[in-house]
Design an enzyme around this catalytic site. Structure first.
Site, PDB file in Angstrom:
ATOM      1  N   ASP A 335      45.432  40.692  36.628  1.00 36.75           N
ATOM      2  CA  ASP A 335      45.215  40.244  37.996  1.00 36.75           C
ATOM      3  C   ASP A 335      44.070  39.235  37.994  1.00 36.75           C
ATOM      4  O   ASP A 335      43.268  39.176  37.059  1.00 36.75           O
ATOM      5  CB  ASP A 335      44.871  41.462  38.859  1.00 36.75           C
ATOM      6  CG  ASP A 335      44.749  41.106  40.333  1.00 36.75           C
ATOM      7  OD1 ASP A 335      45.490  40.224  40.777  1.00 36.75           O
ATOM      8  OD2 ASP A 335      43.911  41.711  41.016  1.00 36.75           O
ATOM      9  N   ASP A 626      43.136  45.795  40.067  1.00 32.71           N
ATOM     10  CA  ASP A 626      42.179  46.582  40.831  1.00 32.71           C
ATOM     11  C   ASP A 626      42.668  46.915  42.233  1.00 32.71           C
ATOM     12  O   ASP A 626      42.011  47.662  42.941  1.00 32.71           O
ATOM     13  CB  ASP A 626      40.831  45.863  40.928  1.00 32.71           C
ATOM     14  CG  ASP A 626      40.946  44.513  41.647  1.00 32.71           C
ATOM     15  OD1 ASP A 626      42.078  44.093  41.943  1.00 32.71           O
ATOM     16  OD2 ASP A 626      39.907  43.887  41.898  1.00 32.71           O
ATOM     17  N   ASP A 630      48.629  46.417  42.578  1.00 32.06           N
ATOM     18  CA  ASP A 630      48.776  46.480  41.129  1.00 32.06           C
ATOM     19  C   ASP A 630      49.272  47.839  40.643  1.00 32.06           C
ATOM     20  O   ASP A 630      49.670  47.975  39.474  1.00 32.06           O
ATOM     21  CB  ASP A 630      47.434  46.188  40.442  1.00 32.06           C
ATOM     22  CG  ASP A 630      46.906  44.805  40.776  1.00 32.06           C
ATOM     23  OD1 ASP A 630      47.703  43.865  40.762  1.00 32.06           O
ATOM     24  OD2 ASP A 630      45.700  44.684  41.056  1.00 32.06           O
TER      25      ASP A 630
END
Length: 891
Positions: A335, A626, A630
């Protein structure tokens, strides 16, 4: 209520006019729902909560431990021992089976807690309009059609179609990964707009950062966008680790092989007139000899040691197998927001007519500026501070308000301009709130009897109202050429992944409540979410280690590509693919572009698809993240890695590893540890299999030759579980040779034990077998009547040979007497301990009787020592022969 009014659904509410949505949900904006309607709708759609997926029960997990082929073979061996009334052997086999089962049960017994964390996001209260008046109700009681009242600081507890909006913005990084709050509007957007572009909606779990709005609930519970992620996280099946798959394959092959050998030998013996019960006992010996019972014990201890080592480096491992999986990783899908970047907006560049200042390079107003630049920059920052509704936090605290406005205040503070002082000198008289249609906001301030209008907004919108440009402490008309130049600057900064706003002012006699035209442009402010300082070096280390790093984000492609360039994703052009392109490829059955560096504007479902695609292509995938968005991909990946500080509880619970300090470089260190651990695991597996092969050969040759069994099943169990385990664990504690991260990842398709390893296993097994049988024949020749002493000689020779052969578990070409094994202090400790165990087994009468060991004389002990040392020396010669041709390293 009429059946035709159910089930109160609106398809694609973001694309429909607000009035149409209200009509389709049978909702009244002014009155809201009454209690009877609420109860009927709740009865139809359920509570506004995320129902948990029930985790596997302990009983299910326990039964799963008994499903493997090795367990079945050992159970069969124990059953036959019980039938033969050989109680000691049956108990010993069952004890080993219980130990292995307990280890697997404990390591697998972990609840799926992602769902509980997701539920916690929506357990607040919500202000709604019911029966014509505003009331506060528990969020779980919301139903489709409820009229909700939102304001700054609220967290949305359902998906809401906005109807009236006043300068509303929402932080959707939880769902999209985009670090900047999204301005909202009541206007419909296109039906195929991704979640991040649905500006007419506010989604469950997102935070209101400014403004106020009224909206209608369109979805609750699992029907929300957050609920869809919950469903994905619940149904995403975690992949087995590469080590688990390789060990399972090895175990299956061993079981099939030993069954085939046992059946052939048993049938052959019975045909030749051998005692059927003796053949059954021989089959038990073969089964016990072929299975490395100590393997799961050592593997678990090694992985647990790796967990402790990683914990000292602030990486918390949830699953033991994750330690080794990191070493096999070939692709890291990461990410952007909060993982590669700091998840905070900062001012990167200030642009005035005379200068471009890099603020993130440490420049403030104390830089070497001329008076012209000093005055123009101060006017720019002053207007940015005045046209602002945010508040800076005190030292160590986060500010309150829009992150971009907080960044403007911070940049001004660093340059010596404090908002409190400016507002005191220039009191605010009024303001024009930001509107997503005009894309501009303004505040009016009293200035020496006149009015200073400070304006900020989208560059194109501000420039369209601009007629002048700042000139030191005055202004001058802006030419068409200058107007084009300013637009070019905006475009150039945007290509760098920066978010650009324009700052302007107008001075006049009064404030009419409108912004108007003929503004004076003061300049541009470019902001960004800066990369974490330690990330570029970590990316470079991944490249050296042969690991591909791919950014997967909900942010825009331009912003993501710029960050990728800044942190060193590659020397060439960055290939960025947006989510709509992935959707097109999927619809048309085209392969996904797995060579991309960046995947932008992707949904949680597309992240999950990308993980599966890389896995299908043969990669071992690590996924970092985070946010809630996700969680499904973190669970599906071979190893999910969550950020501990900035990460949501949902992400942490879905991951196999959590970085306590959010340090991306810790992933590189974890990969290093994983590779070392796998190399050590492979080393001790070779050792254990060589030991077990010698036991199989000894029993098989004895059966084929019509000799009495030189080894009893309980003796083999003693060797496999007691004396073999400690040297194997000592091998597993070996240190790195310093070149681990300079080698490419191992081929995921390569078996745990490859051809080059089997050559060693067979050679070493044959040598140990020859030494063991040689000692037995020597003892029979010396005393033909003492077959029990011959069997003891075979047992002691086998035990000693297996201990000494640990020194042959080295790389081809490595010097024997100064090898890494010789330097390993754990190896010497393990040998001393196991030698003491052998002495205890021989000298303690009750234990010797259980193990069926006769008391040896000095000649027997000398023969066992001599034959075992000879076999070890022959093994060293084999290593020398193998090193004379090109060989890969053992690990």
């Amino acid at each position: 209520m009429d059946e035709r009014r159910q089930p109160w659904r609106c398809v694609a509410p973001h694309a429909a006019d607000a009035a149409e949505v209200l009509e389709s949900l049978y909702a009244d904006l002014a009155r809201g729902l009454d209690d009877a309607e609420v109860m009927q709708r709740r009865a139809a759609v359920g509570l506004n909560e995320l129902a948990p997926r029930e985790p596997d029960s302990p009983w299910t997990i326990f039964l799963h431990q008994l499903a493997g082929p090795v367990t079945g073979l050992l159970l069969a061996a124990a059953a036959i021992s019980l039938a033969l009334r050989d109680w000691a052997e049956a108990v010993a086999i069952l004890v080993v089976l219980a130990i292995n089962t307990a280890i697997g049960f404990v390591t697998e017994l972990r609840a799926g807690r992602s769902m509980q964390a997701l539920r916690a996001l929506g357990t607040e209260h919500q202000r709604v309009r019911r029966g014509g008046r505003p009331v506060v109700v528990p969020a779980r009681e919301l139903v489709p059609g409820d009229i909700v009242l939102l304001e700054e600081g609220d967290v949305a507890t359902a998906d809401v179609r906005l109807v009236t909006v006043a300068d509303l913005a929402a932080d959707e990084s939880l769902l999209t990964g985009e670090s900047v709050p999204i301005p909202k509007s009541h206007l419909a957007v296109r039906a195929d707009a991704p979640v991040g572009d649905r500006t007419s909606m506010v989604f469950k779990g997102t935070a209101i950062t400014r403004g106020a709005a009224t909206g209608v609930v369109t979805a609750t519970g699992h029907a929300t966008e957050l609920g869809e992620i919950a469903t994905l996280a619940a149904t995403a099946e975690p992949e087995e680790s590469p080590l688990t798959r390789k060990l399972a394959r090895l175990s299956r092959d061993l079981v099939l092989t030993v069954l085939a050998i046992a059946v052939v030998l048993a049938i052959g013996g019975i045909v030749e007139g051998q005692n059927p019960w003796l053949m059954l006992e021989s089959a038990i010996s073969l089964a016990v000899a072929a299975i490395p019972e100590g393997l799961p014990i050592v593997a678990t201890l090694v992985l647990a040691r790796g967990m402790l080592e990683m914990a000292r480096r602030n990486a918390v491992i949830e699953k033991l197998s994750a330690v080794e999986t990191l070493g096999a990783t070939t692709v890291i899908l990461t990410d952007k927001t909060g993982t590669l970047t700091e998840n905070r907006m900062t001012v990167a560049t200030l642009v005035t007519p005379g200068r471009e200042i890099r603020m993130d390079a440490g420049h403030g107003l104390d830089a070497a500026l001329t008076r012209r630049h000093d005055v123009e920059t101060e006017r720019l920052l002053t207007a940015a501070v005045l046209c602002n509704t945010a508040e800076l936090g005190s030292a160590g605290e986060k500010g309150r308000g829009d992150p971009m406005e907080i960044a403007l205040l911070a940049a001004a503070r660093d340059s010596g301009l404090m908002r409190q002082r400016l507002v005191a000198d220039l009191p605010e008289m009024g303001r024009v709130a930001f509107d997503s249609t005009t894309k501009i906001m303004a505040t009016a301030h009293s200035l020496d009897g006149a009015v200073l209008l400070a304006v900020k907004g989208a560059p194109e919108a501000v420039l369209a109202r601009t007629g002048h440009v700042v000139d030191v402490d005055k202004s001058r008309p802006m030419t068409k050429t200058e107007h084009r130049q300013w637009l070019d600057r905006v475009h150039r900064l945007g290509q760098q992944g920066l978010r650009v706003i324009a700052i302007a002012e107008r001075r006049g006699a009064s404030f009419t409540g409108h912004i108007g035209d003929d503004l004076t442009l003061l300049g541009l402010v470019a902001l960004r979410d800066p990369p974490r300082a330690d990330v570029p070096a970590a990316i470079a280390a991944c490249r050296t280690a042969g690991i591909k790093v791919v950014m997967v984000t909900g942010d825009h492609a331009g912003t993501a590509a710029a960050i990728a360039r800044d942190i060193g994703f590659g020397p060439g052009p960055i290939k960025a693919i947006e989510g709509h392109r992935l959707a097109d490829d999927q619809r048309h059955g085209r392969p996904l572009p797995l060579d991309a560096d960046v995947f932008a504007r992707v949904s949680p479902r597309q992240k999950l698809t990308l993980v599966s695609a890389y896995q299908a292509a043969g990669h071992v995938v690590a996924m970092t993240g985070d946010g809630v968005n996700d969680a499904p991909a973190l669970k599906k990946a071979d190893i999910g890695i969550a950020m501990g500080e900035r990460g949501t509880e949902v992400a942490r619970q879905a991951a196999a590893m959590v970085l306590r300090d959010d340090s991306f470089p810790a992933i590189v260190e974890a990969v290093h540890q994983g590779r070392v651990i796998f190399g050590n695991i492979r080393r001790f597996v070779v050792y254990l299999l060589a030991c077990n092969l010698s036991e199989v050969l000894i029993v098989s040759l004895a059966i084929l030759s019509g000799l009495p069994l030189p080894l009893q099943p309980i003796q083999i169990l003693f060797l496999n579980v007691v004396t073999d385990v400690f040297p194997a664990f000592a091998l597993a504690a070996g240190e790195d040779d310093g070149a681990t991260l300079r080698r490419p990842p191992r081929d995921p398709a390569e078996p745990l034990v490859a051809r080059r390893h089997w050559i060693r296993i067979v050679a070493f097994g044959v040598l140990i077998t020859a030494a063991t049988l040689g000692a037995m024949f020597w003892q029979l020749a010396a005393d033909p009547e003492r077959r029990d002493l011959a069997a003891t000689a075979a047992f002691l020779t086998l035990a000693m040979s297996q201990l000494w052969f640990v020194f042959n578990m080295i790389d081809s070409g490595e010097p024997v007497f100064t090898s890494s094994v010789v330097r390993n202090r754990y190896v010497w400790a393990a040998l001393a301990f196991c030698a003491a165990l052998l002495v205890v087994a021989v000298e303690i009468g009750s234990l010797a009787r259980v193990l069926k060991i006769a008391t040896p004389d000095w000649a027997t002990l000398g023969a066992a020592l001599g034959f075992s040392l000879a076999a070890t020396g022959a093994g060293a010669l084999v290593l020398r022969l193998l090193s004379s041709r090109p060989q890969r390293r053992l690990p």
